[in-house]
Scaffold this motif. Sequence first.
Motif, short mmCIF file in Angstrom:
data_model
loop_
_atom_site.label_atom_id
_atom_site.label_comp_id
_atom_site.label_asym_id
_atom_site.label_seq_id
_atom_site.Cartn_x
_atom_site.Cartn_y
_atom_site.Cartn_z
N ARG D 150 2.11 -16.43 14.94
CA ARG D 150 0.68 -16.69 15.13
C ARG D 150 -0.08 -15.37 15.11
O ARG D 150 0.41 -14.34 15.55
N SER D 152 -3.08 -14.86 16.44
CA SER D 152 -4.08 -14.68 17.50
C SER D 152 -3.65 -13.63 18.53
O SER D 152 -4.41 -13.26 19.40
N ILE D 153 -2.41 -13.17 18.42
CA ILE D 153 -1.96 -12.16 19.37
C ILE D 153 -1.81 -10.81 18.69
O ILE D 153 -1.24 -10.72 17.60
N SER D 154 -2.31 -9.80 19.32
CA SER D 154 -2.23 -8.44 18.77
C SER D 154 -0.76 -8.04 18.61
O SER D 154 0.03 -8.16 19.54
N PHE D 156 0.64 -5.27 18.54
CA PHE D 156 1.06 -4.23 19.49
C PHE D 156 1.37 -4.83 20.86
O PHE D 156 2.39 -4.54 21.47
N LEU D 157 0.49 -5.72 21.31
CA LEU D 157 0.69 -6.35 22.60
C LEU D 157 1.95 -7.20 22.58
O LEU D 157 2.77 -7.18 23.50
N ALA D 158 2.10 -7.93 21.51
CA ALA D 158 3.29 -8.77 21.37
C ALA D 158 4.55 -7.91 21.41
O ALA D 158 5.53 -8.23 22.10
#
Lengths: 201, 201, 201, 201
Positions: D150, D152-154, D156-158
Amino acid sequence: MAMDADERTEGKKRAIMKAALEILTEKGYHPTTIEEIAERAGVGKGTVYLYFKSKLELVAEVIDTVVQTHLQEMKEQMSTVKGALEKLLVLAGIEYTFMRRHGPLAQILGAGEVLGLAPEFRSQMCNWRQRYIELIEGIVEEGQREGVFRTSISPFLAATIIFGARLAILQLALETDLENRADEVRNQVLEFVLHGLGAPV
Amino acid sequence: MAMDADERTEGKKRAIMKAALEILTEKGYHPTTIEEIAERAGVGKGTVYLYFKSKLELVAEVIDTVVQTHLQEMKEQMSTVKGALEKLLVLAGIEYTFMRRHGPLAQILGAGEVLGLAPEFRSQMCNWRQRYIELIEGIVEEGQREGVFRTSISPFLAATIIFGARLAILQLALETDLENRADEVRNQVLEFVLHGLGAPV
Amino acid sequence: MAMDADERTEGKKRAIMKAALEILTEKGYHPTTIEEIAERAGVGKGTVYLYFKSKLELVAEVIDTVVQTHLQEMKEQMSTVKGALEKLLVLAGIEYTFMRRHGPLAQILGAGEVLGLAPEFRSQMCNWRQRYIELIEGIVEEGQREGVFRTSISPFLAATIIFGARLAILQLALETDLENRADEVRNQVLEFVLHGLGAPV
Amino acid sequence: MAMDADERTEGKKRAIMKAALEILTEKGYHPTTIEEIAERAGVGKGTVYLYFKSKLELVAEVIDTVVQTHLQEMKEQMSTVKGALEKLLVLAGIEYTFMRRHGPLAQILGAGEVLGLAPEFRSQMCNWRQRYIELIEGIVEEGQREGVFRTSISPFLAATIIFGARLAILQLALETDLENRADEVRNQVLEFVLHGLGAPV
DNA sequence: TATGAATGAGGATTCATTCAT
DNA sequence: CATGAATGAATCCTCATTCAT
């Protein structure tokens, strides 16, 4: 009681410096160990570091103290007499006194051990030497003003020579026992300094 | 070819001593490491131990060689002139030459660094000092016989004073650049030595 | 007055622990010295040993207190809301609060510094970690019972993963300044936790 | 024979690094002593300093080597498969392999001990963490392009979340014996990462 | 003969802990 | 209760010396 604590503390610092001075004059900087200093001072190894940041600082302070004391003493004695000639005489006397009291430390000051010490010490030693020579220089200048010293020799150079001569005699005195011939030696040195080696005309 | 090997060998020993001398005069005894000596001499660390039993012996031999050379040189130069006065003059000249060649090593010899060195060195240094003073003493005695030097001063004491004065001037020369004022300095020193500081009557 | 003494006493212990916590979070266990702790706490070095048997015990108690406080706080906040989803949200919020308050201590707890600490700490750290994970595990189980969480994943494993993810985000927050993007980050993390990375079918 | 010498030398350096790694993972930076490292490596204390300038450099090199090796290995394995999903799977597998081989070192890397180490290490650790996360970030981006992740999630954050989750699982594996349940764990983790905790709609 | 890797004794310095006041 | 001066065990690091090659 407060003074007591102070005294003991001061006593400890002094004991350390005294021990350090002794061993330093015996062995020089590098062979002197903090452990031995502590031991001779009768304190723990760590205690040394309560009073001194490092071996270097301890030694620096020891040397500085001796030098200051010596210079101070010289100045004081010097001020008790009038006339350059008398001052020269007094100077010679002090050296013996100092030597008897501080013994072989004179070597550290005189001989310099400039090279064996960390570079930090060099400036300290040079500084001391310079101030010592300046003191003599002052006497020479005074004598020249008084008309008792010849003016054809630079006061600084004369002071340097006298400084060196004194060190050599000091060194000699440390090796040989001149004690009982002290007066004779002093007189001859003085004669040399005043009239030189040249045969009288 | 045999000589070649010999030469190479001798060359190696000399290279080590040369390197040691250089570093010793730069840093003094303790901070000087065998590794650095070997490196500068272009040999392996172990090789040093083929020629010298220990660091101490290496340094002792280095110092001894320099001292011997210096004394030898002085004696030779001395024998080229007649008269104590002339010899004194020559002596002064040699010092400058020596200094320019061996640079700060003069410090090790002069200043002594007696303390920084292991006790073993002390006698070596004292010995050298003594022989140096003896040399000067000889000149003084000669001058006294010649009637150019006053006899009221002990030759040994006079020699000691001259020795010390010379070292002080040497030290001065090492710190300050006296090069271009060398003649002036020499003359003043000579005047001092001959006629002293006292105002002429 | 009695209370006063007590307060002062308690205040002193608290001051020591506070100072210890601060310095520990700055430098870690070994580089932190009792002397610095005492100094920052405004007490004498010996005083620390009136309240704690050793450095180890002091640090252990400090860590334990922080951990207990944190867990307690989490539980309290947790009990104010109903539903596993809401609790997860609250959990995220607490972390930020905690972090802002205790700053880099989170690292000691999170990152563990397990290795830098004496073995004694390991169990303490693991224990804390375990209880933290248990707390999350409880939420997961609750969510599974409520039917809002999928049951195919072991609650313990899920809790472990969430714990790790939270620590990583925490660490990130400590390094980067996420302050003003806190909400966005929280939402994305929550989305990840709930729906995973897989593209929606 | 030449290789022999080389091998022995290299063997010695490697032995030191191996010993250091072992003890470091057992005790952490400060409690690890050069003496113990030398002893376990079967060399003299001084030998360590032939290969490493200081304890700090030794440890830095040890950590760096492990990190480099691990990252390198990950990249290589990653390049053997196509598709982000497969890569995620491979990633999980590697961790187990690595762990079995390098054992508790994973802790130093994972747990960080960031605080207990000298500040010099912090950047090293952060740097490593960052590169590790970047690697995962690349996979996430690839997956997003492929349409399997998906968007919708950055990324980097993921990646940060996945990194943290992996560490937590790693830590768990170090404490518990998951060996025989490895597959199950891996599957559950993967499910979590892909579909999250939320109940399927 | 030449080498330099290996060694370990030795030394400066730190710091947790004690104890006299 | 509170203090901080005193201590010495512990640790990093250096370097003269040895020895296998």
